[in-house]
Design a protein around this motif. Structure first.
Motif, PDB file in Angstrom:
ATOM      1  N   GLU A   1       0.681  -1.161  -0.001  1.00  0.00           N
ATOM      2  CA  GLU A   1      -0.070   0.018  -0.070  1.00  0.00           C
ATOM      3  C   GLU A   1       0.770   1.225   0.061  1.00  0.00           C
ATOM      4  O   GLU A   1       0.505   2.387  -0.704  1.00  0.00           O
ATOM      5  CB  GLU A   1      -0.859  -0.233   1.305  1.00  0.00           C
ATOM      6  CG  GLU A   1      -1.977   0.956   1.239  1.00  0.00           C
ATOM      7  CD  GLU A   1      -2.636   0.895   2.504  1.00  0.00           C
ATOM      8  OE1 GLU A   1      -3.130  -0.004   2.765  1.00  0.00           O
ATOM      9  OE2 GLU A   1      -2.808   1.866   3.534  1.00  0.00           O
ATOM     10  N   GLU A   2       1.982   1.327   0.819  1.00  0.00           N
ATOM     11  CA  GLU A   2       2.806   2.392   0.896  1.00  0.00           C
ATOM     12  C   GLU A   2       3.307   2.954  -0.724  1.00  0.00           C
ATOM     13  O   GLU A   2       3.216   3.935  -1.107  1.00  0.00           O
ATOM     14  CB  GLU A   2       4.097   2.151   1.862  1.00  0.00           C
ATOM     15  CG  GLU A   2       4.895   3.315   2.445  1.00  0.00           C
ATOM     16  CD  GLU A   2       5.908   2.915   3.304  1.00  0.00           C
ATOM     17  OE1 GLU A   2       5.780   1.814   4.030  1.00  0.00           O
ATOM     18  OE2 GLU A   2       6.694   3.594   3.558  1.00  0.00           O
TER      19      GLU A   2
ATOM     20  N   THR B   1     -14.344  13.065   4.680  1.00  0.00           N
ATOM     21  CA  THR B   1     -13.590  12.584   5.715  1.00  0.00           C
ATOM     22  C   THR B   1     -12.158  12.462   4.799  1.00  0.00           C
ATOM     23  O   THR B   1     -11.117  11.533   5.611  1.00  0.00           O
ATOM     24  CB  THR B   1     -13.954  11.236   6.086  1.00  0.00           C
ATOM     25  OG1 THR B   1     -13.940  10.227   4.916  1.00  0.00           O
ATOM     26  CG2 THR B   1     -15.124  11.422   6.973  1.00  0.00           C
ATOM     27  N   GLY B   2     -11.781  13.057   3.672  1.00  0.00           N
ATOM     28  CA  GLY B   2     -10.313  13.097   3.293  1.00  0.00           C
ATOM     29  C   GLY B   2     -10.143  11.917   2.384  1.00  0.00           C
ATOM     30  O   GLY B   2      -8.923  11.556   2.119  1.00  0.00           O
ATOM     31  N   GLY B   3     -11.064  10.919   1.765  1.00  0.00           N
ATOM     32  CA  GLY B   3     -10.883   9.873   1.187  1.00  0.00           C
ATOM     33  C   GLY B   3     -10.025  10.046  -0.025  1.00  0.00           C
ATOM     34  O   GLY B   3      -9.108   9.313  -0.340  1.00  0.00           O
TER      35      GLY B   3
ATOM     36  N   ASN C   1      -1.862   1.744   9.362  1.00  0.00           N
ATOM     37  CA  ASN C   1      -3.224   1.652   9.031  1.00  0.00           C
ATOM     38  C   ASN C   1      -4.067   2.294   9.805  1.00  0.00           C
ATOM     39  O   ASN C   1      -4.945   3.042   9.278  1.00  0.00           O
ATOM     40  CB  ASN C   1      -3.644   0.169   8.842  1.00  0.00           C
ATOM     41  CG  ASN C   1      -3.292  -0.806   7.672  1.00  0.00           C
ATOM     42  OD1 ASN C   1      -2.901   0.072   6.781  1.00  0.00           O
ATOM     43  ND2 ASN C   1      -3.164  -2.033   7.735  1.00  0.00           N
ATOM     44  N   SER C   2      -3.622   2.272  11.169  1.00  0.00           N
ATOM     45  CA  SER C   2      -4.795   3.097  12.099  1.00  0.00           C
ATOM     46  C   SER C   2      -4.517   4.544  11.870  1.00  0.00           C
ATOM     47  O   SER C   2      -5.210   5.367  12.623  1.00  0.00           O
ATOM     48  CB  SER C   2      -4.414   2.714  13.498  1.00  0.00           C
ATOM     49  OG  SER C   2      -2.986   2.759  13.894  1.00  0.00           O
ATOM     50  N   ARG C   3      -3.193   4.831  11.223  1.00  0.00           N
ATOM     51  CA  ARG C   3      -2.922   6.355  11.192  1.00  0.00           C
ATOM     52  C   ARG C   3      -3.855   6.848  10.068  1.00  0.00           C
ATOM     53  O   ARG C   3      -3.857   7.944  10.048  1.00  0.00           O
ATOM     54  CB  ARG C   3      -1.399   6.606  10.860  1.00  0.00           C
ATOM     55  CG  ARG C   3      -0.413   6.782  12.024  1.00  0.00           C
ATOM     56  CD  ARG C   3       1.042   6.515  11.722  1.00  0.00           C
ATOM     57  NE  ARG C   3       1.582   7.951  11.411  1.00  0.00           N
ATOM     58  CZ  ARG C   3       2.604   8.222  10.817  1.00  0.00           C
ATOM     59  NH1 ARG C   3       3.373   7.234  10.487  1.00  0.00           N
ATOM     60  NH2 ARG C   3       3.060   9.310  10.708  1.00  0.00           N
ATOM     61  N   GLU C   4      -3.882   6.052   9.230  1.00  0.00           N
ATOM     62  CA  GLU C   4      -4.837   6.508   7.778  1.00  0.00           C
ATOM     63  C   GLU C   4      -6.293   6.608   8.124  1.00  0.00           C
ATOM     64  O   GLU C   4      -6.954   7.489   7.369  1.00  0.00           O
ATOM     65  CB  GLU C   4      -4.568   5.259   6.921  1.00  0.00           C
ATOM     66  CG  GLU C   4      -3.579   5.661   5.753  1.00  0.00           C
ATOM     67  CD  GLU C   4      -2.962   4.497   5.230  1.00  0.00           C
ATOM     68  OE1 GLU C   4      -3.961   3.326   5.074  1.00  0.00           O
ATOM     69  OE2 GLU C   4      -1.914   4.219   4.960  1.00  0.00           O
ATOM     70  N   VAL C   5      -6.708   5.866   8.972  1.00  0.00           N
ATOM     71  CA  VAL C   5      -8.229   5.638   9.023  1.00  0.00           C
ATOM     72  C   VAL C   5      -8.898   7.110   9.700  1.00  0.00           C
ATOM     73  O   VAL C   5      -8.043   7.675  10.509  1.00  0.00           O
ATOM     74  CB  VAL C   5      -8.624   4.568   9.836  1.00  0.00           C
ATOM     75  CG1 VAL C   5      -9.841   4.648   9.833  1.00  0.00           C
ATOM     76  CG2 VAL C   5      -8.254   3.395   9.011  1.00  0.00           C
TER      77      VAL C   5
ATOM     78  N   SER D   1      -4.789   4.075   1.342  1.00  0.00           N
ATOM     79  CA  SER D   1      -5.496   2.602   1.143  1.00  0.00           C
ATOM     80  C   SER D   1      -6.386   2.878  -0.091  1.00  0.00           C
ATOM     81  O   SER D   1      -6.386   2.011  -0.942  1.00  0.00           O
ATOM     82  CB  SER D   1      -6.322   2.224   2.267  1.00  0.00           C
ATOM     83  OG  SER D   1      -7.236   3.099   2.675  1.00  0.00           O
ATOM     84  N   ILE D   2      -7.120   4.098  -0.307  1.00  0.00           N
ATOM     85  CA  ILE D   2      -7.985   4.192  -1.521  1.00  0.00           C
ATOM     86  C   ILE D   2      -6.948   4.322  -2.611  1.00  0.00           C
ATOM     87  O   ILE D   2      -7.503   3.917  -3.793  1.00  0.00           O
ATOM     88  CB  ILE D   2      -9.076   5.308  -1.180  1.00  0.00           C
ATOM     89  CG1 ILE D   2     -10.132   4.974   0.050  1.00  0.00           C
ATOM     90  CG2 ILE D   2      -9.491   5.894  -2.517  1.00  0.00           C
ATOM     91  CD1 ILE D   2     -10.839   6.109   0.226  1.00  0.00           C
TER      92      ILE D   2
END
Lengths: 238, 238
Positions: free
Chosen positions: B93-94, B118-120, B234-238, B125-126
């Motif tokens: 992903e990175e 929400t910044g998608g 992952n948790s930083r991105e959400v 990840s997107i």
């Protein structure tokens, strides 16, 4: 690499007849059939031979694309989640070794003496790896269409069976079957909630066989069961 | 699917200019850009639109094959183990989200209103998933050679950096950096020997962030570190 020996050429020819494809570069096919143990043995007598490990790495990706493309194009109603489950099941050691047996790949392997003695010719991990190497050799020799021509018909049967639900990839059920067969008991799940969601342990006869993390109890148990199934199947082969 | 709207056609055209490839089937490119949130929103107003999830599934395999083939052909000295590590790092992903940013993919996404708020549009990840969907669209529209023409140059830079060691995929080091940056402390490893080899927990500030199983202490710790790094990123991105 040095020239192929006559005995080796004969082996390649027989396999080419079975898969109905004639390689332009025979050495590619030879390399695909060379297990590390054989390459090591030959290197010791100063014959420079490469093992099939690098081809196996490439072939894994070749087979995955073939399976994914089939799922995408021929099963337009299948969701990403379903396709993903079927792909894992079809591109697994279990399935690939079954296909390898159908083309009698074990018969054509070049193995070192030690590996030969301990039954390498019928070991699922070796057979599946070699099938991957063959897929890569086909890809490099004739392109993706050649891989399709040779391997798609074998993979398609499994894809259809998994998609239609004839074959099961419910790991909790599979684990239950395995445990009853091998340990004469049922697996127990010990699941706790924590900061990351749920952590589940599968315990068989007092021994932890798998740990799973998930956002739900069900998911954590499913993952733990999957790990346990793989551990048991792998340890049976060795 | 229904006809494309003029505004949508304009978006596609701009992206085609950047990637220097003109799609025969514009709807394929459109589908690759449609996030689930947009498809859901359109379906609610009775416009039948498919999300890019199925394409993303196929594209993951397309990109993996491209990376594996490059490693196999252009780095003949690399071992199966090295290639495997580099593949994981490059098809991550990175990396894929970085490439997506280079072609300004966020700008061309079709997102639902909630996701937009929400910044998608800037979520890694997107972006990575959409790049995979684009790879699949290229594959279906123009074949594997088209994917190569468009994406290989971007992937090659990363492959070279990882192979030459300029970029690091040592998860224990990476975790240490992350933990110091975010928690102002170092991760601790708690490793025990058991029937399956070794089980290692990574603990940060008293919380378990990852569990790894391995045949050696080192391997168990490395796997635990990898899980912790992924969890934190992952948790930083959400």
């Amino acid at each position: 690499m040095e020239e192929l020996r006559n005995g080796e050429r004969a082996v390649l020819k027989e396999l080419e007849r079975i898969i109905e494809y004639e390689f332009t570069d025979k050495k590619l096919l030879f390399t695909a059939l060379c297990h590390t143990s054989y390459a090591n043995e030959m290197n010791q007598i100063n014959r420079a031979i490469e093992s099939n490990e690098r081809l196996e790495f490439l072939g894994d990706a070749v087979i995955e694309l073939l399976v994914c493309e089939t799922l995408y194009k021929e099963f337009p109603e299948s969701s990403e989640g379903e396709m993903s489950q079927v792909k894992s099941a079809v591109a697994s050691e279990e399935t690939l070794s079954e296909i390898a047996k159908k083309i009698r790949l074990g018969h054509f392997l070049f193995l070192g003496k030690g590996e030969e003695k301990t039954g390498g010719r019928t070991r699922n991990s070796i057979l599946a790896d070699t099938l991957e190497a063959i897929a890569a050799a086909l890809y490099l020799d004739g392109g993706f269409q050649t891989v399709k021509n040779v391997l798609k018909k074998y993979l398609d049967n499994y894809i259809l069976d998994y998609i239609s639900g004839k074959k099961i990839f419910d790991y909790k059920t599979k684990l239950q079957e395995l445990t009853q067969e091998l340990f004469k008991c049922l697996p127990k799940y010990k699941t706790v909630e924590n900061q990351r969601g749920f952590t589940s342990q599968v315990i068989i006869n007092g021994t932890v066989y798998g740990i799973g993390q998930g956002i739900s109890k069900k998911e954590a148990e499913k993952i733990a069961a999957e790990k346990a199934v793989k551990l048991i199947l792998n340890s049976r082969e060795v």
